[in-house]
Scaffold this motif. Sequence first.
Motif, PDB file in Angstrom:
ATOM      1  N   UNK A  32     -67.623  26.158  54.865  1.00  0.00           N
ATOM      2  CA  UNK A  32     -66.819  24.539  54.747  1.00  0.00           C
ATOM      3  C   UNK A  32     -67.049  24.052  53.239  1.00  0.00           C
ATOM      4  N   UNK A  33     -65.389  23.318  52.963  1.00  0.00           N
ATOM      5  CA  UNK A  33     -65.458  22.584  51.746  1.00  0.00           C
ATOM      6  C   UNK A  33     -65.337  21.187  52.012  1.00  0.00           C
ATOM      7  N   UNK A  34     -65.850  20.446  51.395  1.00  0.00           N
ATOM      8  CA  UNK A  34     -65.173  19.042  51.299  1.00  0.00           C
ATOM      9  C   UNK A  34     -63.656  18.369  51.127  1.00  0.00           C
ATOM     10  N   UNK A  35     -63.754  17.592  51.844  1.00  0.00           N
ATOM     11  CA  UNK A  35     -62.101  17.718  52.040  1.00  0.00           C
ATOM     12  C   UNK A  35     -61.867  16.969  50.751  1.00  0.00           C
ATOM     13  N   UNK A  36     -62.639  16.210  50.184  1.00  0.00           N
ATOM     14  CA  UNK A  36     -62.023  15.313  49.097  1.00  0.00           C
ATOM     15  C   UNK A  36     -62.199  16.003  47.418  1.00  0.00           C
ATOM     16  N   UNK A  37     -62.519  17.668  47.369  1.00  0.00           N
ATOM     17  CA  UNK A  37     -62.270  17.695  46.553  1.00  0.00           C
ATOM     18  C   UNK A  37     -61.545  18.496  46.077  1.00  0.00           C
ATOM     19  N   UNK A  38     -60.532  18.639  44.766  1.00  0.00           N
ATOM     20  CA  UNK A  38     -59.664  19.696  44.304  1.00  0.00           C
ATOM     21  C   UNK A  38     -60.556  20.854  44.541  1.00  0.00           C
ATOM     22  N   UNK A  39     -60.341  22.271  44.718  1.00  0.00           N
ATOM     23  CA  UNK A  39     -60.792  23.284  44.812  1.00  0.00           C
ATOM     24  C   UNK A  39     -59.759  24.132  44.119  1.00  0.00           C
ATOM     25  N   UNK A  40     -60.195  25.625  42.608  1.00  0.00           N
ATOM     26  CA  UNK A  40     -59.202  26.219  42.755  1.00  0.00           C
ATOM     27  C   UNK A  40     -60.252  27.527  41.530  1.00  0.00           C
ATOM     28  N   UNK A  41     -59.067  27.970  41.696  1.00  0.00           N
ATOM     29  CA  UNK A  41     -60.205  29.569  41.856  1.00  0.00           C
ATOM     30  C   UNK A  41     -58.915  30.800  40.615  1.00  0.00           C
ATOM     31  N   UNK A  42     -59.109  31.135  39.676  1.00  0.00           N
ATOM     32  CA  UNK A  42     -59.018  32.070  38.695  1.00  0.00           C
ATOM     33  C   UNK A  42     -59.550  33.336  38.428  1.00  0.00           C
ATOM     34  N   UNK A  43     -58.645  34.068  39.402  1.00  0.00           N
ATOM     35  CA  UNK A  43     -58.965  35.750  39.491  1.00  0.00           C
ATOM     36  C   UNK A  43     -58.433  36.131  38.582  1.00  0.00           C
ATOM     37  N   UNK A  44     -58.713  37.342  38.160  1.00  0.00           N
ATOM     38  CA  UNK A  44     -57.608  38.773  36.862  1.00  0.00           C
ATOM     39  C   UNK A  44     -56.584  38.237  37.633  1.00  0.00           C
ATOM     40  N   UNK A  45     -55.306  38.548  36.380  1.00  0.00           N
ATOM     41  CA  UNK A  45     -54.093  38.831  36.967  1.00  0.00           C
ATOM     42  C   UNK A  45     -53.993  39.801  37.819  1.00  0.00           C
TER      43      UNK A  45
END
Length: 249
Positions: A32-45
């Motif tokens: 469950x992620x707070x709605x007012x947050x930009x969330x980004x993930x950086x996987x290996x290419x």
Amino acid sequence: AGSGKFFVGGNWKCNGTKDSISKLISDLNSAKLESDVDVVVAPPFLYIDQVKSSLTDRIEISAQNCWTGKGGAFTGEISVEQLKDLGCKWVILGHSERRHIIGENDEFIGKKAAYALSQNIGVIACIGELLEEREAGKTFDVCFQQLKAFADALPSWDNVVIAYEPVWAIGTGKVATPEQAQEVHAAVRDWLSKNVSAEVASKTRIIYGGSANGSNCSDLAKKEDIDGFLVGGASLKGPEFASIVNSVT
Ligand code: G3P
């Protein structure tokens, strides 16, 4: 936290297998992620395609690096166009591991950042001092020089997030205190206001990285100029990463 929208990125670095990443994706999908947050993930290419096809669209994808221009005869490189083709929205540039282990310099980093922005890919621009630089009282000098290199290269700051990552705090378990981080974040904002514009200074998110985790993030997030986190180790655990996202105050 500052005035902009809170931003939390997970930098997976050179970690993971198809199996461990599929487990991480399912943990993130059920968090469950707070709605007012930009969330980004950086996987290996190599795993970006796998992540893009099964991760919730709630979370955007970043690359950990890119080439300085259009693709072509550049063995081993990945172009911004290829990243866009796979659905990436961001790229991390200037990370201390690339500066200090791989040997990237300010000019090379600036070129990549300018090209990525020209192609509408957001840049997570990393800066930060080594332990010996901090001990020699050079923290601000080092951070300002790295910032200036970005400022000189960038056509605009619209799609840029600054990540302050003191090198001595990365992967060491030795997180900066909220006061130490706030001091640099405030100085970075002040530098932007004097050298770029007051508007860019107030709009640009400045996030903290370096041993941020589920237990120390709330105190850091309370500080006025800390607008989020760039998380390494703790981003490999879905529930802990979610708790950092939800530390927004
Ligand atoms: O880019 C994030 C990073 O360098 C921090 O790593 O493992 O100290 O959270 P870690």
